[in-house]
Write a protein that holds these residues in place. Sequence first.
Motif: not given
Length: 594
Positions: A20-30
């Motif tokens: 979840v944290a990893r996917r939120l980071l990818v979402l935030a970067l994008n």
Amino acid sequence: MTHTVGTIARPENRPREDLVARRLLVLALNLASVAGLAFVMARLIGFGGWSWLQALILLLFLAGLPWTLLAFWNSVIGFVILRLARDPAGYTNPALGATPKDGPIVGRIAICLPVRHEDVAGVVARLEAMVEEIEACRWHDRFDFHLLSDSSRPEVVAAEEQAFAALALRHPRPGLLSYRRRPANLGFKAGNLREFAERARGIYDFMVVLDADSLMSAAAILRLVRAMQANPTLGILQTLVVGQPADSAFARIFQFGMRHGMRTHTTGIAWWQGSSGPYWGHNAIVRLEPFVAHCRLPTLPGRPPLGGPVLSHDQVEAALMRAAGYEVRVIADEFESWEENPPSLPAFITRDLRWCQGNLQYLKLVGRSGLRAMGRFQLANAIMMYLGAPLWVLMLAAGLGLALVRSGPAPASPFPTDLAFALYFGMLGIGFAPRLLGVLDILLQPGQPARYGGAPRLLAGALADGLFTLMVGPAMMIAQARFVVGLVLGRRITWEAQKRVGHHISPGEAWRGLWPQLAFGLLLGGTLAITAPGALPWAAPTLLACGLAIPFTCSTASERLGRWMVRRRLCAIPDEYDEAPILQRVKALARPAD
């Protein structure tokens, strides 16, 4: 009876993944990147005032942008992991850490090779090389090979039957080799594998899925099997596939760039997609029981090309497997798992448009009930891989329309040229990042450039790949956009064997396939020359690629250029300097008898 299929239980010794944290980071970067680029584009497009055409250009830019940025951030994340992690493949796939390196093989494994109208000699050479390696290992009695033919042309069927009979005589162990030909190509490759899987249920635990051009060493196959045995949550385990050494100039340059780009990209997606990873439909292993129970493909409503049987089966099967509670993971390293790449631009376009048709069928599947969120995302991502091209073409068309209708007094403030240059080169950098980061990763590893012939040859190959990508990109964009429009109008492409062997392409043949690219370049260049000559330098890469598409196609398909590149080791891959025994064996088996 099966040995390893049971209730799903998570191994206790796996490290915890906070997906979840990893996917939120990818979402935030994008999202941050989209916001920043949208702001820059809005300033440039809105310079001097807004109109509906300018708003349309901005909307089209934003619609195609996220998928380009996602590939960029996947590669950046992958590059960081490759540089910092001691074992990147194990770090991104905890199942490997729970897998013994040399444990016994207790399951039964079917290695399946589906074919339809393929070059029989090449298929049998690769098949026999794999048979020999498996037969030489300790656990050979756990493996059987199945050649699953959907061929219907009499001459191909006769060649298959003759070659397989000879192969069976050379390897007579009972049950080792089986040949089955279906009378009808129902459901294409997916239907072929499904029919076999239903018959094999209860006999085999796992199915190793290959393509007609696939090649895997025994060590690579054993690693897959051991990982599946040790991790009962795994439903599909995919390898990172690389190109085999090629003589075609087009294939050499293409696979050189793909090798670097895919390594960083796959490492990145393995990190944040985790248990909902990619499945590319070949060079992978499938747990047979849940595959049969949960991965039956639906027949899509409506008429072809978007209705009927599912053509691109892989990602749908992955989404269904994950929805059933099993994991889909990728091993993000290069380990003796190969494929062949198209030898020319027309062959590459044909293959790509087959995938385009199959992926756009996902429009009817993305809303299917029961799928997990990541499964839907995977399907949506596969769709946008091909909707991006028409979006960019529409954006160019809107830009031409704006140039034709724009009039009025010049704005009082000067045009922000510096900002325009920054956006232009920034977008180029985003597009090239996966390949560039892959090459940089090799350069930063002691001893690794030598596997490519040294740093100068590695950099020369990267330069050739960069120019190659600039030429191929616009050609593919126009081909995809044109094909998508054709799909809407009911046009479809025949799913037949891919062209895997190089051949001479005459200017006439290239013209018949690439005249739309030339016409688009002439229209774009002519319109800009009349209405906005100052934009010609910005459009130069696209104009040159379109204008030179025909000579580029003929030259990269020529045997002379291919032989020259082989002699100079230009765009050579490590397998050309340190050839694996199975690659050497395939060459020997494919060599005509005296």
